[in-house]
Scaffold this motif. Structure first.
Motif, PDB file in Angstrom:
ATOM      1  N   TYR A  20     -34.086 -59.808 -55.389  1.00 18.86           N
ATOM      2  CA  TYR A  20     -33.224 -60.949 -55.091  1.00 18.86           C
ATOM      3  C   TYR A  20     -32.172 -60.641 -54.027  1.00 18.86           C
ATOM      4  O   TYR A  20     -31.478 -61.549 -53.561  1.00 18.86           O
ATOM      5  N   LYS A 104     -38.036 -61.019 -59.961  1.00 19.33           N
ATOM      6  CA  LYS A 104     -36.782 -61.027 -60.717  1.00 19.33           C
ATOM      7  C   LYS A 104     -36.646 -59.774 -61.576  1.00 19.33           C
ATOM      8  O   LYS A 104     -37.559 -59.425 -62.329  1.00 19.33           O
ATOM      9  N   GLN A 108     -31.554 -59.826 -64.848  1.00 14.71           N
ATOM     10  CA  GLN A 108     -31.018 -60.099 -63.505  1.00 14.71           C
ATOM     11  C   GLN A 108     -29.640 -60.770 -63.615  1.00 14.71           C
ATOM     12  O   GLN A 108     -29.496 -61.790 -64.277  1.00 14.71           O
ATOM     13  N   ASP A 245     -31.793 -69.286 -62.490  1.00 18.39           N
ATOM     14  CA  ASP A 245     -32.494 -68.491 -61.494  1.00 18.39           C
ATOM     15  C   ASP A 245     -31.932 -68.865 -60.128  1.00 18.39           C
ATOM     16  O   ASP A 245     -31.054 -69.735 -60.041  1.00 18.39           O
TER      17      ASP A 245
END
Length: 255
Positions: A20, A104, A108, A245
């Motif tokens: 990410y 991910k 996370q 997310d």
């Protein structure tokens, strides 16, 4: 001996796996291959032979169904899946470039305030407005794997009764589009909602309703959000962040 025809089992699939923070992930297993030091992978095209006479009787090309697992220690498992009703009929040399795939990490971390700041989202909500589904602009370009697809399906079912066959919207309404801008130049929240209605032959048809309103929000301890939705009173309240997310957020009303 009966003649055969070549059918597609899997197109050539290429892409890049990153975390990410956009760092490439090496030695990540994608299907039967591992990514290189730059996070790149290539799954070779796979084909099979089918009897021509059988295919002629079928009257159409066979479906294409692809499922390739993505695995790396320290990251959540994911998968690339594809389906096309007649995709098996594509000619030799079929290729798909998925570009960047974000993997991910397990547990996370996210900063809710940073995700919302200066950003544009689409929203769907349940009949009682006790659950909000937010999809950030750019979601469809970001979402290329099985991890995020179910969330998008749930969101669409809340916003489109006509195309997705949902039953969430009020009687006669076929689509409800709600765009929400966080931290606009002068206002914390700016909301635009458009409601579309079923057309009839009896007329006159009902024109779409448009609501524009302003509001505010406050993030509490990175886990809850208080929303003032202006004239859309049903959306005003305190919500717990129950799904999060990069491009999606689910909020559940607490009071």
């Amino acid at each position: 001996m009966q003649s055969c025809i070549s059918r597609l089992r899997r197109p050539e699939i290429t892409g890049v796996i990153v975390d990410y923070d956009k760092n490439p992930i090496s030695n990540c297993k994608v299907g039967e291959v591992l990514t290189d030091k730059n996070g790149r992978f290539k799954l070779m095209e796979e084909r099979y032979n089918a009897f021509l006479l059988t295919e002629i009787f079928a009257m159409e090309a066979p479906p294409l169904m692809v499922m390739e697992q993505i695995e790396k220690d320290g990251f959540e498992k994911d998968a690339i899946s594809m389906f096309h009703k007649w995709g098996g009929g594509r000619k030799k040399g079929a290729k798909i470039n998925l570009d960047t795939i974000y993997l991910k990490k397990i547990n996370q971390p996210f900063n809710v305030s940073a995700l919302l700041k200066n950003s544009n989202w689409q929203m769907g909500f349940t009949k009682k407005a006790d659950t909000l589904y937010l999809v950030k602009n750019g979601f469809e370009e970001w979402c290329k794997t099985d991890r995020c697809n179910p969330f998008y399906s749930e969101y669409k079912a809340l916003t489109d009764n006509y195309f997705y066959g949902g039953k969430n919207l009020p009687e006669g309404m076929i689509k409800r589009s709600l765009a929400i801008k966080f931290d606009t130049e002068k206002l914390p929240i700016k909301i635009n909602m458009i409601c579309e209605y079923k057309s009839t032959f009896e007329g006159p048809n009902r024109l779409p309703d448009t609501v524009n309103t302003n509001g505010s929000y406050k993030v509490l301890s990175n886990a809850e959000i208080i929303i003032d939705a202006g004239t859309l009173n049903e959306l005003t309240g305190k919500y717990k962040v129950t799904d999060l997310d990069l491009f999606q957020m689910k909020l559940t009303k607490t009071k």
